[in-house]
Motif scaffolding. Structure first.
Motif, PDB file in Angstrom:
ATOM      1  N   GLY A  12       0.790  -1.226   0.000  1.00 17.11           N
ATOM      2  CA  GLY A  12       0.000   0.000   0.000  1.00 17.11           C
ATOM      3  C   GLY A  12       0.820   1.273   0.000  1.00 17.11           C
ATOM      4  O   GLY A  12       0.289   2.356  -0.230  1.00 17.11           O
ATOM      5  N   ASN A  15       1.069   2.943  -3.569  1.00 15.49           N
ATOM      6  CA  ASN A  15      -0.216   3.551  -3.909  1.00 15.49           C
ATOM      7  C   ASN A  15      -0.423   4.845  -3.122  1.00 15.49           C
ATOM      8  O   ASN A  15      -0.894   5.835  -3.667  1.00 15.49           O
ATOM      9  N   LYS A  16      -0.047   4.845  -1.862  1.00 12.84           N
ATOM     10  CA  LYS A  16      -0.205   6.034  -1.025  1.00 12.84           C
ATOM     11  C   LYS A  16       0.631   7.191  -1.582  1.00 12.84           C
ATOM     12  O   LYS A  16       0.157   8.320  -1.695  1.00 12.84           O
ATOM     13  N   SER A  25      -6.269   7.962  -6.666  1.00 11.57           N
ATOM     14  CA  SER A  25      -5.848   6.610  -6.312  1.00 11.57           C
ATOM     15  C   SER A  25      -5.617   5.777  -7.565  1.00 11.57           C
ATOM     16  O   SER A  25      -6.431   5.790  -8.478  1.00 11.57           O
ATOM     17  N   ASP A  29      -2.805  -1.055  -4.198  1.00 11.21           N
ATOM     18  CA  ASP A  29      -2.685  -1.304  -2.762  1.00 11.21           C
ATOM     19  C   ASP A  29      -1.735  -2.427  -2.385  1.00 11.21           C
ATOM     20  O   ASP A  29      -1.056  -2.361  -1.375  1.00 11.21           O
ATOM     21  N   ASN A  30      -1.651  -3.485  -3.165  1.00 12.79           N
ATOM     22  CA  ASN A  30      -0.815  -4.629  -2.800  1.00 12.79           C
ATOM     23  C   ASN A  30       0.485  -4.707  -3.587  1.00 12.79           C
ATOM     24  O   ASN A  30       1.251  -5.643  -3.407  1.00 12.79           O
TER      25      ASN A  30
END
Length: 92
Positions: A12, A15-16, A25, A29-30
Motif C-alpha cells: 500500500g 499507492n499512497k 488513487s 494497494d498490494n
C-alpha cells in the motif's frame, strides 16, 4: 526513453505515494513495485522532488534509468544534482 522504478517492502505504500503525487488513487494497494517509462526525461524532476520532500513519510526506494541497464538510486544526497543534470542533459 527513461524509466522510473519504485519499490517498497510495505503493501500500500506505493499507492499512497502515487495517490498523493497524482492526486488520485491508482489502485495499487498490494503492489510492492511500480515502473513507468517517460519519453520526456524532464518529467522525472517533479516526482524526484516530491519523493525527496516526502521521504520521511513513505517507506520507498526510487530508482531511475537514463541509460540502458544503468540504474541510479535516488537519495537526499544526490537528488538535487540529478535534477540539475536532467535539465542540462535534456534541455528541451
Amino acid at each position: 526513453m527513461v524509466t522510473l522504478n519504485i519499490f517498497s517492502d510495505k503493501k500500500g505504500e506505493i499507492n499512497k505515494f502515487l495517490s498523493k503525487f497524482y492526486n488520485t488513487s491508482l489502485g495499487l494497494d498490494n503492489n510492492l513495485s511500480w515502473k513507468k517509462e517517460y519519453d520526456n526525461p524532464i518529467e522525472l524532476a517533479d516526482i524526484i522532488g516530491t519523493y525527496i520532500d516526502n521521504s520521511e513519510d513513505f517507506n520507498l526506494n526510487l530508482l531511475i534509468s537514463l541509460d540502458k541497464d544503468v540504474y541510479i538510486n535516488i537519495t537526499e544526497n544526490n537528488a538535487d544534482k540529478l535534477i540539475r543534470y536532467l535539465f542540462e542533459r535534456y534541455p528541451y
